[in-house]
Design a protein around this motif. Structure first.
Motif, mmCIF file in Angstrom:
data_model
loop_
_atom_site.group_PDB
_atom_site.id
_atom_site.type_symbol
_atom_site.label_atom_id
_atom_site.label_comp_id
_atom_site.label_asym_id
_atom_site.label_seq_id
_atom_site.Cartn_x
_atom_site.Cartn_y
_atom_site.Cartn_z
ATOM 1 N N LEU A 58 0.834 -1.190 0.000
ATOM 2 C CA LEU A 58 0.000 0.000 0.000
ATOM 3 C C LEU A 58 0.874 1.246 0.000
ATOM 4 C CD1 LEU A 58 -2.688 -1.002 2.658
ATOM 5 C CD2 LEU A 58 -2.744 -1.348 0.187
ATOM 6 N N GLY A 59 0.405 2.299 -0.625
ATOM 7 C CA GLY A 59 1.162 3.547 -0.662
ATOM 8 C C GLY A 59 0.243 4.745 -0.742
ATOM 9 N N ALA A 60 0.806 5.932 -0.510
ATOM 10 C CA ALA A 60 0.036 7.168 -0.551
ATOM 11 C C ALA A 60 -0.389 7.487 -1.982
ATOM 12 C CB ALA A 60 0.862 8.314 0.017
ATOM 13 N N GLN A 61 -1.594 8.012 -2.122
ATOM 14 C CA GLN A 61 -2.105 8.424 -3.424
ATOM 15 C C GLN A 61 -1.883 9.912 -3.672
ATOM 16 O OE1 GLN A 61 -3.554 5.896 -5.540
ATOM 17 N NE2 GLN A 61 -2.478 4.818 -3.906
ATOM 18 N N PHE A 62 -1.763 10.686 -2.601
ATOM 19 C CA PHE A 62 -1.598 12.135 -2.712
ATOM 20 C C PHE A 62 -0.320 12.521 -1.967
ATOM 21 C CE2 PHE A 62 -6.162 11.198 -2.741
ATOM 22 C CZ PHE A 62 -6.523 11.737 -3.958
ATOM 23 N N THR A 63 0.692 12.884 -2.715
ATOM 24 C CA THR A 63 2.001 13.153 -2.109
ATOM 25 C C THR A 63 2.301 14.644 -1.979
ATOM 26 O OG1 THR A 63 3.013 12.972 -4.307
ATOM 27 C CG2 THR A 63 2.941 10.974 -2.949
ATOM 28 N N ASP A 64 1.324 15.503 -2.306
ATOM 29 C CA ASP A 64 1.554 16.949 -2.254
ATOM 30 C C ASP A 64 0.913 17.600 -1.033
ATOM 31 O OD1 ASP A 64 -1.046 16.504 -3.010
ATOM 32 O OD2 ASP A 64 -1.116 18.137 -4.493
ATOM 33 N N SER B 245 0.332 13.615 5.080
ATOM 34 C CA SER B 245 -0.226 12.267 5.115
ATOM 35 C C SER B 245 -1.028 12.067 6.388
ATOM 36 C CB SER B 245 0.907 11.236 5.067
ATOM 37 O OG SER B 245 0.434 9.954 5.419
ATOM 38 N N PRO B 246 -2.166 11.377 6.311
ATOM 39 C CA PRO B 246 -2.890 11.053 7.542
ATOM 40 C C PRO B 246 -2.097 10.126 8.453
ATOM 41 C CG PRO B 246 -3.853 9.907 5.669
ATOM 42 C CD PRO B 246 -2.856 10.864 5.112
ATOM 43 N N PHE B 247 -1.007 9.566 7.917
ATOM 44 C CA PHE B 247 -0.188 8.655 8.720
ATOM 45 C C PHE B 247 1.098 9.296 9.217
ATOM 46 C CE2 PHE B 247 -2.644 5.867 5.889
ATOM 47 C CZ PHE B 247 -3.274 5.081 6.849
ATOM 48 N N ASP B 248 1.252 10.602 9.079
ATOM 49 C CA ASP B 248 2.542 11.187 9.430
ATOM 50 C C ASP B 248 2.902 10.968 10.891
ATOM 51 O OD1 ASP B 248 0.687 13.015 10.403
ATOM 52 O OD2 ASP B 248 1.381 14.692 9.153
#
Length: 394
Positions: free
Chosen positions: A117-123, A126-129
């Motif tokens: 799994l990976g982030a879809q929005f990198t700009d 992240s909700p996981f920061d």
């Protein structure tokens, strides 16, 4: 006023590997039509729909249900990470229990891509920061995919505190394969032994092999949720009632404890389970069958303790005694769980509902848990949300 809430119908399609499945509208429509047929109603009788998915554009829920009918009802799109399907179920139950609606569709689907799994929005943040920062401080190993570090780190914490052996996680995975062998809807139905699991490719030395992780999967599942009054008026089946349900989110302990078990939601799950037991007036020893969120074998072991199925620190004994399978204290994941059945994120919670509904109806065939009366569902999404649901045979 709170109305009794029934599961009148369920549907589920076989889960598949990415690339080996139909487009999401067709998958979702098939599961929905199955649930409607199982309940014995037409889509026109459904008054609201809650549709869950993680990887998809906005209003994909409408795109999915429009394949079945366009009746103008409210369609709410739901995204709560891996607990998305059970969150849709939670909202459907609330709507019926409150009297806002009498008959509601809860639907979940997922069209996943191969790999981690990976982030879809990198700009954007992240909700996981905060989860990533805590994980880096506690376990490091930034070269390992993040989900593996989350749950492998939680398992490692249990190993370090209680002396839990890697072979215990292998036993859990082997048990999942034995259960899935009897489930025609599971992705992996091949039997694997404890030795097979231990000899699989290593993903984190001393902590995890590949077979201890669930595979990316695509699929769909659905449930028709209605009031007891609606079921009686329309002559619907009424064997399965949602006796209690709770949804929790993270508290500060997730980041302040410096314990990976808390990062992956131990206290969140424990609180949800305790709320459900209190509301239902039962205890964990009263439960006959459980579908829990075994995205990794490590999380299954930790969740035994969070749900109160065994004492904290007692999960290895619980596994080695065979208390987690047929003939033991409680049958866990008779479907094969996420490890063998697969984990299409938005569909997982409703696939658990599908399995437990059939267990309480006595229609689970070779997987049937004898005389099942109370069934517990645990569905976890990091970020975070945990939904615990207790079903009762009426």
């Amino acid at each position: 006023m709170s109305h009794d809430v029934l599961v009148a119908g369920v549907g589920m399609i076989p889960f598949a590997k990415p690339g080996n499945h139909e487009p999401y509208p067709q998958m979702a429509a098939k599961a929905t039509r199955q649930a409607l047929a199982d309940a014995g109603i037409a889509y026109e009788q459904v008054q609201q729909a809650y549709v869950g998915y993680v990887y998809g554009d906005s209003t994909a829920g409408q795109r999915a249900v429009y394949e079945v009918g366009m009746t103008g009802i409210p369609v709410v799109n739901v995204n709560n990470n891996c607990s998305t399907g059970s969150t849709a179920l939670f909202l459907a139950r609330q709507a019926v229990a409150s009297g806002a609606a009498e008959c509601v569709l809860a639907l979940g689907f997922e069209h996943m891509s191969p790999g981690a799994l990976g982030a879809q929005f990198t700009d954007r943040p992240s909700p996981f920061d905060r989860f990533e920062a805590a994980t880096e401080q506690i376990v490091g190993h930034s070269e390992i995919p993040l989900a593996l570090r989350y749950f492998g780190g939680a398992g490692l914490a249990h190993m370090e505190q209680y002396g839990t052996k890697l072979s215990t996680f292998a036993k859990i995975r082997a048990k999942a394969s034995r259960h899935a062998a009897n489930n025609p809807l599971a992705l992996f139905r091949n039997l694997v032994s404890e030795e097979d699991v231990l000899n699989a490719p290593v993903m984190w030395p001393g902590v995890m092999t590949r077979l201890m992780a669930c595979p990316p999967t695509c699929g769909a599942a659905a449930a028709i949720i209605c009031s007891a009054e609606f079921a009686q008026r329309h002559g619907l089946r009424n064997e399965v009632r949602i006796k209690a349900q709770s949804m929790t989110t993270d508290r500060p302990v997730a980041f302040e404890s410096r314990d990976m078990r808390e990062v992956v939601g131990f206290s969140m799950a424990q609180a949800a389970a305790e709320q459900v037991y209190a509301a239902a007036g039962v205890g964990p020893m009263d439960v006959d069958v459980v579908e829990l969120h075994d995205c990794f074998a490590h999380n299954e072991l930790i969740t035994y303790e969070a749900l109160g199925l065994c004492p904290v620190g007692g999960a290895e004994k619980f596994v080695c005694d065979g208390a987690n399978t047929y003939g033991g204290q409680v049958v866990t994941n008779p479907s094969g769980g996420l490890l063998s059945k697969g984990h299409p994120l938005g569909a997982t919670g409703l696939a658990q509902c599908f399995e437990l509904t059939h267990q309480l109806r006595g229609t689970a065939e070779q997987r049937q848990v004898p005389n099942a009366r109370l069934a517990l569902q645990h569905n976890l999404g990091l970020g975070g949300a945990c939904v615990v649901t207790l079903y009762e045979r009426v």
